[in-house]
Design a protein around this motif. Structure first.
Motif, mmCIF file in Angstrom:
data_model
loop_
_atom_site.group_PDB
_atom_site.id
_atom_site.type_symbol
_atom_site.label_atom_id
_atom_site.label_comp_id
_atom_site.label_asym_id
_atom_site.label_seq_id
_atom_site.Cartn_x
_atom_site.Cartn_y
_atom_site.Cartn_z
ATOM 1 N N VAL A 26 -49.052 2.147 -3.778
ATOM 2 C CA VAL A 26 -48.989 2.176 -2.227
ATOM 3 C C VAL A 26 -47.529 1.503 -1.743
ATOM 4 C CG1 VAL A 26 -51.379 2.137 -2.075
ATOM 5 C CG2 VAL A 26 -50.137 0.066 -2.297
ATOM 6 N N GLU A 27 -47.088 1.521 -0.471
ATOM 7 C CA GLU A 27 -46.070 1.149 -0.006
ATOM 8 C C GLU A 27 -46.316 -0.461 0.140
ATOM 9 O OE1 GLU A 27 -43.209 2.443 1.235
ATOM 10 O OE2 GLU A 27 -43.917 4.474 0.575
ATOM 11 N N LYS A 28 -45.086 -1.162 -0.155
ATOM 12 C CA LYS A 28 -45.456 -2.643 -0.010
ATOM 13 C C LYS A 28 -45.427 -3.218 1.338
ATOM 14 C CE LYS A 28 -44.843 -6.658 -2.270
ATOM 15 N NZ LYS A 28 -45.949 -7.203 -2.882
ATOM 16 N N ASN A 29 -44.717 -2.735 2.290
ATOM 17 C CA ASN A 29 -45.078 -2.786 3.667
ATOM 18 C C ASN A 29 -45.031 -1.351 4.585
ATOM 19 O OD1 ASN A 29 -44.770 -5.907 3.711
ATOM 20 N ND2 ASN A 29 -42.741 -5.287 2.636
ATOM 21 N N GLN A 30 -45.762 -1.610 5.279
ATOM 22 C CA GLN A 30 -45.959 -0.209 6.221
ATOM 23 C C GLN A 30 -46.170 -0.507 7.602
ATOM 24 O OE1 GLN A 30 -47.046 4.155 4.850
ATOM 25 N NE2 GLN A 30 -49.006 3.290 5.575
ATOM 26 N N PHE A 31 -45.607 -0.092 8.532
ATOM 27 C CA PHE A 31 -45.963 -0.306 10.075
ATOM 28 C C PHE A 31 -46.156 0.926 10.899
ATOM 29 C CE2 PHE A 31 -43.364 -3.866 9.066
ATOM 30 C CZ PHE A 31 -44.004 -4.963 9.547
ATOM 31 N N LYS A 32 -47.126 1.025 11.658
ATOM 32 C CA LYS A 32 -47.481 2.418 12.325
ATOM 33 C C LYS A 32 -47.926 1.945 13.649
ATOM 34 C CE LYS A 32 -51.136 3.388 9.818
ATOM 35 N NZ LYS A 32 -52.369 4.176 9.380
ATOM 36 N N ILE A 33 -47.694 2.909 14.530
ATOM 37 C CA ILE A 33 -48.057 2.923 16.011
ATOM 38 C C ILE A 33 -49.173 4.060 15.835
ATOM 39 C CG2 ILE A 33 -47.244 3.460 18.233
ATOM 40 C CD1 ILE A 33 -44.641 2.436 17.521
ATOM 41 N N ASN A 34 -50.464 3.673 16.536
ATOM 42 C CA ASN A 34 -51.184 4.576 16.776
ATOM 43 C C ASN A 34 -51.160 4.974 18.513
ATOM 44 O OD1 ASN A 34 -52.220 4.544 14.232
ATOM 45 N ND2 ASN A 34 -53.863 2.751 14.797
ATOM 46 N N MET A 35 -51.597 6.457 18.449
ATOM 47 C CA MET A 35 -51.285 6.936 19.845
ATOM 48 C C MET A 35 -52.626 7.236 20.615
ATOM 49 S SD MET A 35 -48.094 6.741 19.920
ATOM 50 C CE MET A 35 -47.872 7.351 21.736
ATOM 51 N N LEU A 36 -53.630 7.694 19.676
ATOM 52 C CA LEU A 36 -55.072 8.070 20.413
ATOM 53 C C LEU A 36 -55.415 7.027 20.910
ATOM 54 C CD1 LEU A 36 -56.686 10.696 20.600
ATOM 55 C CD2 LEU A 36 -57.602 10.245 18.659
ATOM 56 N N PHE A 37 -55.709 5.905 20.287
ATOM 57 C CA PHE A 37 -56.243 4.605 20.979
ATOM 58 C C PHE A 37 -55.150 3.483 20.452
ATOM 59 C CE2 PHE A 37 -60.037 6.962 19.225
ATOM 60 C CZ PHE A 37 -60.822 7.033 20.457
ATOM 61 N N ALA A 93 -50.498 12.949 -6.886
ATOM 62 C CA ALA A 93 -49.114 13.284 -7.333
ATOM 63 C C ALA A 93 -49.221 14.472 -8.406
ATOM 64 C CB ALA A 93 -48.658 11.881 -7.802
ATOM 65 N N ASN A 94 -49.945 14.287 -9.480
ATOM 66 C CA ASN A 94 -50.087 15.342 -10.589
ATOM 67 C C ASN A 94 -50.493 16.604 -9.866
ATOM 68 O OD1 ASN A 94 -50.151 13.271 -12.178
ATOM 69 N ND2 ASN A 94 -51.908 12.912 -12.840
ATOM 70 N N LYS A 95 -50.970 16.969 -8.799
ATOM 71 C CA LYS A 95 -51.166 18.076 -8.146
ATOM 72 C C LYS A 95 -50.038 18.589 -7.199
ATOM 73 C CE LYS A 95 -56.243 18.269 -8.087
ATOM 74 N NZ LYS A 95 -57.242 18.789 -7.139
ATOM 75 N N GLY A 96 -48.937 17.701 -6.975
ATOM 76 C CA GLY A 96 -47.739 18.049 -6.676
ATOM 77 C C GLY A 96 -48.135 17.625 -4.949
ATOM 78 N N LYS A 97 -49.101 17.011 -4.775
ATOM 79 C CA LYS A 97 -49.375 16.780 -3.129
ATOM 80 C C LYS A 97 -48.599 15.334 -2.938
ATOM 81 C CE LYS A 97 -53.628 18.853 -3.097
ATOM 82 N NZ LYS A 97 -55.031 18.923 -2.629
ATOM 83 N N ARG A 98 -48.428 15.119 -1.599
ATOM 84 C CA ARG A 98 -47.634 14.019 -0.903
ATOM 85 C C ARG A 98 -48.693 12.711 -1.257
ATOM 86 N NH1 ARG A 98 -43.623 14.792 2.615
ATOM 87 N NH2 ARG A 98 -43.999 12.656 3.608
ATOM 88 N N THR A 99 -47.991 11.532 -1.598
ATOM 89 C CA THR A 99 -48.480 10.426 -1.786
ATOM 90 C C THR A 99 -47.673 9.171 -1.047
ATOM 91 O OG1 THR A 99 -47.503 10.025 -3.930
ATOM 92 C CG2 THR A 99 -49.533 10.587 -4.052
ATOM 93 N N GLU A 100 -46.516 9.718 -0.604
ATOM 94 C CA GLU A 100 -45.610 8.787 0.225
ATOM 95 C C GLU A 100 -46.440 7.988 1.621
ATOM 96 O OE1 GLU A 100 -42.904 11.935 -1.566
ATOM 97 O OE2 GLU A 100 -44.995 12.008 -0.388
ATOM 98 N N ARG A 101 -46.094 6.941 1.727
ATOM 99 C CA ARG A 101 -46.448 6.150 2.832
ATOM 100 C C ARG A 101 -48.239 6.274 2.765
ATOM 101 N NH1 ARG A 101 -42.080 8.705 4.310
ATOM 102 N NH2 ARG A 101 -40.331 7.561 5.152
#
Length: 180
Positions: A26-37, A93-101
């Motif tokens: 997992v990411e060490k530090n991740q910031f997000k902005i939520n728009m729906l709520f 990851a083994n299936k080639g799907k995204r795991t970033e962020r």
């Protein structure tokens, strides 16, 4: 000379294979902005698969009174803390799907505090601040352009100074990952 090239090729192949077998984290530090709520999220990874998720947002609630035969929808500020365990990052990851962020599925222990609502007050409903705890199953996906989608659901308990209720808990957010 052919032996040196062969050894270099063998070494390069083993390096590439070792990279494929490296654990996804997992990411060490991740910031997000939520728009729906509208809200802000900080997710701190403290091991390969575990994070502490902290959110300040506006939440939507629903209540119904049998006595008055009336329902009410409220908007209230809230603070949420979650311990998340991402259990399928390596499989993705083994299936080639995204795991970033932190794009993966997770199990979470959730604790939320809901402040007095800023809208939805009526003469038949009086609200006091409340807390909730829940066990959640969820998924988070971050796409190209850092667009983020998140969904979680599970059983929960909400309590305030007057009552305690077992309720379904859930969350759905749309937003963006910000930062590096």
């Amino acid at each position: 000379m052919k032996k040196i090239y062969f050894l270099m090729l063998l070494l390069a192949a083993s390096y590439v294979h070792a990279q494929d077998d490296a654990p996804v984290s997992v990411e060490k530090n991740q910031f997000k902005i939520n728009m729906l709520f509208p809200g802000f999220v900080y997710e701190h990874g403290f091991s390969e698969k575990n994070t502490l998720y902290s959110e300040v947002a506006l939440g939507l609630g629903y209540s119904y009174s049998d006595y008055y035969g009336e329902s009410n929808i409220v908007i209230a500020p809230l603070i949420t803390e979650q311990f998340r365990h991402y259990y399928n990052l390596q499989k993705r990851a083994n299936k080639g799907k995204r795991t970033e962020r932190n794009s993966g599925n997770y199990l979470a222990l959730n604790a939320s505090y809901y402040f007095t609502p800023i809208s939805g007050k009526s003469e038949h409903f009086s609200y006091v601040p409340s807390s909730a705890v829940a066990v959640l199953w969820g998924l988070q996906r971050t796409y190209k352009g850092r667009f983020n989608l998140e969904f979680s659901v599970g059983p929960g308990v909400q309590f305030d100074k007057y009552r305690t209720e077992f309720l379904p808990a859930g969350n759905f957010t749309l937003g963006w990952v910000i930062g590096k």
